[in-house]
Design a protein around this motif. Structure first.
Motif, PDB file in Angstrom:
ATOM      1  N   SER A   1      28.655   0.829   0.330  1.00  0.00           N
ATOM      2  CA  SER A   1      30.060   1.004   0.142  1.00  0.00           C
ATOM      3  C   SER A   1      30.608   2.383  -0.928  1.00  0.00           C
ATOM      4  O   SER A   1      31.727   2.530  -0.695  1.00  0.00           O
ATOM      5  CB  SER A   1      30.686  -0.440  -0.363  1.00  0.00           C
ATOM      6  OG  SER A   1      30.427  -0.669  -1.321  1.00  0.00           O
ATOM      7  N   LEU A   2      29.828   2.222  -1.329  1.00  0.00           N
ATOM      8  CA  LEU A   2      30.574   3.398  -2.929  1.00  0.00           C
ATOM      9  C   LEU A   2      30.264   4.218  -1.950  1.00  0.00           C
ATOM     10  O   LEU A   2      31.074   5.743  -2.112  1.00  0.00           O
ATOM     11  CB  LEU A   2      29.310   3.996  -3.602  1.00  0.00           C
ATOM     12  CG  LEU A   2      28.620   2.487  -4.247  1.00  0.00           C
ATOM     13  CD1 LEU A   2      27.725   2.756  -5.608  1.00  0.00           C
ATOM     14  CD2 LEU A   2      29.990   2.646  -5.125  1.00  0.00           C
ATOM     15  N   LEU A   3      29.444   4.830  -0.561  1.00  0.00           N
ATOM     16  CA  LEU A   3      30.167   6.090  -0.005  1.00  0.00           C
ATOM     17  C   LEU A   3      31.225   6.088   0.377  1.00  0.00           C
ATOM     18  O   LEU A   3      31.905   7.107   0.309  1.00  0.00           O
ATOM     19  CB  LEU A   3      29.210   7.266   1.746  1.00  0.00           C
ATOM     20  CG  LEU A   3      27.446   6.498   0.255  1.00  0.00           C
ATOM     21  CD1 LEU A   3      26.155   6.586   1.813  1.00  0.00           C
ATOM     22  CD2 LEU A   3      27.121   8.114  -0.023  1.00  0.00           C
ATOM     23  N   ASP A   4      31.819   5.280   0.963  1.00  0.00           N
ATOM     24  CA  ASP A   4      32.957   5.447   0.873  1.00  0.00           C
ATOM     25  C   ASP A   4      34.233   5.382   0.447  1.00  0.00           C
ATOM     26  O   ASP A   4      35.235   5.755   0.576  1.00  0.00           O
ATOM     27  CB  ASP A   4      33.194   3.479   2.790  1.00  0.00           C
ATOM     28  CG  ASP A   4      32.682   4.517   3.416  1.00  0.00           C
ATOM     29  OD1 ASP A   4      32.366   5.803   4.215  1.00  0.00           O
ATOM     30  OD2 ASP A   4      31.551   2.928   3.573  1.00  0.00           O
ATOM     31  N   ASP A   5      33.611   4.514  -0.503  1.00  0.00           N
ATOM     32  CA  ASP A   5      34.795   4.382  -1.853  1.00  0.00           C
ATOM     33  C   ASP A   5      35.309   5.831  -2.876  1.00  0.00           C
ATOM     34  O   ASP A   5      35.472   6.074  -3.149  1.00  0.00           O
ATOM     35  CB  ASP A   5      34.346   3.039  -2.732  1.00  0.00           C
ATOM     36  CG  ASP A   5      34.102   1.861  -1.452  1.00  0.00           C
ATOM     37  OD1 ASP A   5      34.739   2.163  -1.153  1.00  0.00           O
ATOM     38  OD2 ASP A   5      33.348   1.033  -1.902  1.00  0.00           O
ATOM     39  N   LEU A   6      33.537   6.011  -2.551  1.00  0.00           N
ATOM     40  CA  LEU A   6      33.476   7.317  -4.433  1.00  0.00           C
ATOM     41  C   LEU A   6      32.928   8.531  -3.692  1.00  0.00           C
ATOM     42  O   LEU A   6      33.774   9.560  -4.711  1.00  0.00           O
ATOM     43  CB  LEU A   6      32.540   7.022  -5.506  1.00  0.00           C
ATOM     44  CG  LEU A   6      32.810   5.870  -5.692  1.00  0.00           C
ATOM     45  CD1 LEU A   6      31.437   5.642  -6.871  1.00  0.00           C
ATOM     46  CD2 LEU A   6      34.130   4.963  -6.692  1.00  0.00           C
ATOM     47  N   GLY A   7      32.368   8.427  -2.532  1.00  0.00           N
ATOM     48  CA  GLY A   7      31.998  10.086  -2.384  1.00  0.00           C
ATOM     49  C   GLY A   7      30.630  10.186  -2.453  1.00  0.00           C
ATOM     50  O   GLY A   7      30.140   9.605  -3.604  1.00  0.00           O
TER      51      GLY A   7
ATOM     52  N   ARG B   1      30.058  10.911  -6.301  1.00  0.00           N
ATOM     53  CA  ARG B   1      30.070  10.079  -7.620  1.00  0.00           C
ATOM     54  C   ARG B   1      29.029   9.337  -7.129  1.00  0.00           C
ATOM     55  O   ARG B   1      28.920   7.780  -8.067  1.00  0.00           O
ATOM     56  CB  ARG B   1      31.868   9.346  -7.307  1.00  0.00           C
ATOM     57  CG  ARG B   1      32.969  10.637  -7.790  1.00  0.00           C
ATOM     58  CD  ARG B   1      32.189  10.918  -9.083  1.00  0.00           C
ATOM     59  NE  ARG B   1      31.987   9.886 -10.316  1.00  0.00           N
ATOM     60  CZ  ARG B   1      31.720  10.338 -11.641  1.00  0.00           C
ATOM     61  NH1 ARG B   1      31.347  11.323 -11.807  1.00  0.00           N
ATOM     62  NH2 ARG B   1      32.025   9.005 -12.178  1.00  0.00           N
ATOM     63  N   ALA B   2      28.973   8.797  -5.762  1.00  0.00           N
ATOM     64  CA  ALA B   2      27.496   7.506  -5.072  1.00  0.00           C
ATOM     65  C   ALA B   2      26.370   7.641  -6.312  1.00  0.00           C
ATOM     66  O   ALA B   2      26.009   6.798  -6.577  1.00  0.00           O
ATOM     67  CB  ALA B   2      27.825   7.440  -3.830  1.00  0.00           C
TER      68      ALA B   2
ATOM     69  N   LEU C   1      22.109   7.119 -10.633  1.00  0.00           N
ATOM     70  CA  LEU C   1      21.174   7.553 -11.600  1.00  0.00           C
ATOM     71  C   LEU C   1      21.814   7.395 -12.957  1.00  0.00           C
ATOM     72  O   LEU C   1      20.955   6.899 -13.354  1.00  0.00           O
ATOM     73  CB  LEU C   1      21.851   9.268 -11.702  1.00  0.00           C
ATOM     74  CG  LEU C   1      21.316   9.910  -9.869  1.00  0.00           C
ATOM     75  CD1 LEU C   1      21.711  11.313 -10.713  1.00  0.00           C
ATOM     76  CD2 LEU C   1      19.568  10.769  -9.848  1.00  0.00           C
ATOM     77  N   ASP C   2      23.201   7.717 -12.508  1.00  0.00           N
ATOM     78  CA  ASP C   2      23.337   5.889 -14.155  1.00  0.00           C
ATOM     79  C   ASP C   2      22.934   5.104 -14.462  1.00  0.00           C
ATOM     80  O   ASP C   2      22.365   4.218 -15.293  1.00  0.00           O
ATOM     81  CB  ASP C   2      25.221   6.193 -14.835  1.00  0.00           C
ATOM     82  CG  ASP C   2      26.025   7.012 -15.044  1.00  0.00           C
ATOM     83  OD1 ASP C   2      25.208   8.104 -14.995  1.00  0.00           O
ATOM     84  OD2 ASP C   2      26.478   7.430 -14.526  1.00  0.00           O
ATOM     85  N   GLN C   3      22.800   4.260 -13.312  1.00  0.00           N
ATOM     86  CA  GLN C   3      21.975   2.236 -13.015  1.00  0.00           C
ATOM     87  C   GLN C   3      20.439   3.071 -13.670  1.00  0.00           C
ATOM     88  O   GLN C   3      20.137   2.067 -14.200  1.00  0.00           O
ATOM     89  CB  GLN C   3      22.525   2.197 -11.581  1.00  0.00           C
ATOM     90  CG  GLN C   3      24.201   1.849 -11.703  1.00  0.00           C
ATOM     91  CD  GLN C   3      24.194   1.303 -10.157  1.00  0.00           C
ATOM     92  OE1 GLN C   3      23.707   0.578  -9.391  1.00  0.00           O
ATOM     93  NE2 GLN C   3      25.404   1.271  -9.560  1.00  0.00           N
ATOM     94  N   PHE C   4      20.099   3.940 -12.733  1.00  0.00           N
ATOM     95  CA  PHE C   4      18.428   4.207 -13.149  1.00  0.00           C
ATOM     96  C   PHE C   4      18.245   4.630 -14.557  1.00  0.00           C
ATOM     97  O   PHE C   4      17.173   3.989 -15.029  1.00  0.00           O
ATOM     98  CB  PHE C   4      18.027   5.911 -11.946  1.00  0.00           C
ATOM     99  CG  PHE C   4      17.101   5.373 -12.466  1.00  0.00           C
ATOM    100  CD1 PHE C   4      15.382   5.361 -11.361  1.00  0.00           C
ATOM    101  CD2 PHE C   4      16.260   6.835 -12.969  1.00  0.00           C
ATOM    102  CE1 PHE C   4      13.982   5.507 -11.698  1.00  0.00           C
ATOM    103  CE2 PHE C   4      15.170   7.435 -13.134  1.00  0.00           C
ATOM    104  CZ  PHE C   4      14.146   6.541 -12.652  1.00  0.00           C
ATOM    105  N   GLU C   5      19.648   5.607 -15.163  1.00  0.00           N
ATOM    106  CA  GLU C   5      18.856   5.394 -16.310  1.00  0.00           C
ATOM    107  C   GLU C   5      19.094   5.073 -17.319  1.00  0.00           C
ATOM    108  O   GLU C   5      18.388   4.373 -18.338  1.00  0.00           O
ATOM    109  CB  GLU C   5      19.796   6.910 -16.989  1.00  0.00           C
ATOM    110  CG  GLU C   5      19.607   7.256 -17.957  1.00  0.00           C
ATOM    111  CD  GLU C   5      20.417   8.954 -18.638  1.00  0.00           C
ATOM    112  OE1 GLU C   5      19.903   9.420 -19.180  1.00  0.00           O
ATOM    113  OE2 GLU C   5      21.548   9.357 -18.044  1.00  0.00           O
TER     114      GLU C   5
END
Length: 450
Positions: A315-321, A324-325, A330-334
Motif C-alpha cells: 500500500s505504500l506504493l499507492d500512498d507514498l510512491g 518514498r516507499a 530502507l529506514d526500517q531495515f537500518e
C-alpha cells in the motif's frame, strides 16, 4: 511486409544499387579507355599504312629504275616496259601502281587499262577534290600523300582512298600507289566490336557475380532469421514457462498463507465463539474471557490479511510512491539491523510503470532480507536512476559474499533465481556479482516504454 524482410531488403538493396553503380561506372570507364585505345590504334595503323605505301612505291621504283635509266630506249619503249612491269606488281586485293605524266595523262593503270592515254588532270571526286592534280602536287614536293574518293576494284563502289606519289625518271612522271581506308575502318570496327563484346561479357559476369552474392546473402539471411526465430520461440516458451511457474508458486504461497494463517485464526475464533456461546447458555461468567480471546485472534487475523495484501501490492506504493516507499523500507531495515544504508534515488513522479514498481519493491525487500540473514554486512548502498528511457538499479553490500556455484541448489540460490525470473518476466535484465569476502552487487535494467 514483415520487419525481418524489411531489414533483409535494407541490407541487400543498397549493396545491389552500389554494385550496379560500380559496374556501370567501371563499364563506362572501360568503354572510354577502349575508345581512346582504339583511336590510338587507328592513328598508329594509318601511320603504319602510310609507311607501308611509301615502301611499296620505293620497291616499285627500284624495279623500274633500270628501265628509266636506260638511255638506249625510246620514250615509247620505256612506257611499254614500265607498264608491263607495274601491271605484274599487283598486291593484296586492291593494291596496284599507277603513273601519270606532268599533264595528267595516264601512262600505267593495271586495273583500268582503258584510262591509259586519257588526260585526267582536272578530274574531281564527289567532294570536288582534284585527284591527279593533287597527286602531282604532292609528288613535286618531294613525295607525299593525298586523300580522295575512287572506285574500289573489288566492286564495293566509291571509297575513301589514300595514295602516296613521287616523281620518277627523266620525264618526271608521277608514280604512286594507294590503299582504301574502308579496310582500316573495317579493321578498327572489328576491334571495336571485339572490345564491346568483352565489355558486355565483363558486365554480364559482374552482374552474375552480384546475383550469386545476393542469393548467397539472402540464403544466409534467411538461415539466420530462421535460427533467430527458433531461438526467439524457444526464449518465449521458456519465458511463458517461467511465468506459469511463477503464477503457480505465487498461488501456492497465497494458498499456504490463507490456510496456515487466516484459516487457522478463523478456526480459533470459531472455537472461542462456540465456547463463549455454551458458557452464556450455562450463565457462566467466564464467557467474557473467550470473547476477549476472540478479539485478540481477530486482531491477529486483520494483521495477517494486511500482510498478505502488502505482499500482493504494498500500500505504500499507492500512498507514498516508489521513491518514498523504498526509502521507508530502507529506514526500517537500518533501524532493525543497525546496518548503515546509503541511498541515491533520482526519479520523477509517475515515471515508472506499476509492474516495474512492484517488481523493484519486492526485489529490494527480498535482497535486504538476504543481506540481513546471510551477509554479515555493515554497509549497504542503493542507487537508482533514469538514463535514456532505462531505469537502472544497483544494490551492493560489503558483506562476506558467496560463490554463486555453491548456492545454486540452496534456498538462497532459489531465492536469487526467483528474483531473476521476476525481473525477466517484465523484460528487465538482472545480474548478480559476488565473491567470497568481497561483498555482493545486484544490478537490474528496465526499459521504460512510453
Amino acid at each position: 511486409m514483415k520487419l525481418k524482410i524489411k531489414i533483409l531488403l535494407l541490407a541487400i538493396l543498397p549493396m545491389l544499387l552500389v554494385t550496379i553503380l560500380i559496374a556501370f561506372l567501371s563499364t563506362y570507364q572501360i568503354h572510354s579507355l577502349a575508345e581512346q585505345e582504339i583511336k590510338t590504334f587507328e592513328i598508329n595503323l594509318v601511320a603504319s599504312k602510310r609507311e607501308e605505301l611509301k615502301n611499296y612505291v620505293d620497291l616499285a621504283h627500284t624495279s623500274i629504275k633500270p628501265v628509266l635509266e636506260d638511255t638506249s630506249l625510246t620514250k615509247q619503249q620505256v612506257e611499254s616496259k614500265v607498264r608491263k612491269t607495274l601491271n605484274s606488281l599487283i598486291y593484296d586485293t586492291d593494291g596496284y601502281f599507277f603513273i601519270y605524266d606532268q599533264k595528267g595523262i595516264n601512262i600505267v593503270h593495271p586495273i583500268s587499262p582503258e584510262l591509259v592515254g586519257q588526260n585526267l588532270y582536272n578530274i574531281q571526286d564527289l567532294n570536288g577534290n582534284y585527284l591527279i592534280r593533287g597527286l602531282i602536287t604532292q609528288a613535286q614536293s618531294g613525295g607525299g600523300y593525298h586523300r580522295y574518293l575512287w572506285n574500289k576494284p573489288s566492286g564495293i563502289g566509291v571509297q575513301d582512298k589514300m595514295s602516296y606519289a613521287i616523281l620518277v625518271g627523266p620525264w618526271q612522271w608521277m608514280m604512286g600507289t594507294g590503299l582504301y581506308l574502308d579496310d582500316i575502318e573495317t579493321e578498327v570496327a572489328h576491334i571495336r566490336d571485339q572490345v564491346k563484346l568483352n565489355v558486355r561479357q565483363t558486365f554480364i559476369k559482374t552482374l552474375f557475380i552480384v546475383l550469386v552474392a545476393i542469393v548467397v546473402i539472402t540464403l544466409i539471411g534467411l538461415a539466420i532469421n530462421l535460427h533467430e526465430t527458433r531461438l526467439a520461440d524457444k526464449r518465449l516458451q521458456q519465458l511463458a514457462l517461467k511465468f506459469v511457474r511463477f503464477q503457480v508458486n505465487e498461488r501456492r504461497r497465497f494458498a499456504r498463507d490463507l490456510h496456515d494463517g487466516i484459516n487457522q485464526l478463523l478456526v480459533a475464533v470459531k472455537y472461542k465463539l462456540e465456547s463463549a456461546t455454551n458458557k452464556i447458555k450455562r450463565n457462566e461468567l467466564l464467557a467474557t474471557n473467550d470473547l476477549e480471546g476472540c478479539t485478540d485472534v481477530l486482531n491477529d487475523t486483520i494483521r495477517e490479511i494486511r500482510r498478505i495484501s502488502h505482499d500482493l501490492r504494498p500500500s505504500l506504493l499507492d500512498d507514498l510512491g516508489l521513491e518514498r516507499a523504498i526509502l521507508n523500507l530502507l529506514d526500517q531495515f537500518e533501524e532493525r539491523t543497525n546496518i548503515h544504508v546509503i541511498a541515491e534515488i533520482d526519479l520523477e513522479a509517475g515515471q515508472v510503470p506499476e509492474d516495474i514498481e512492484i517488481t523493484l519493491y519486492r526485489l529490494i525487500h527480498e535482497a535486504l532480507t538476504n543481506i540481513e540473514r546471510h551477509s554479515q554486512a555493515t554497509r549497504v548502498q542503493l542507487i537508482m536512476w533514469m538514463e535514456r528511457k532505462r531505469l537502472k538499479f544497483t544494490l551492493s553490500d560489503n558483506g562476506i559474499g558467496f560463490s554463486p556455484k555453491s548456492i545454486e541448489s540452496s534456498p538462497s540460490g532459489i531465492g536469487l533465481k526467483n528474483m531473476q525470473e521476476r525481473v525477466e518476466l517484465i523484460g528487465g535484465h538482472f545480474t548478480i556479482r559476488s565473491k567470497e569476502n568481497e561483498g555482493t552487487t545486484i544490478r537490474t535494467v528496465f526499459l521504460i516504454e512510453e
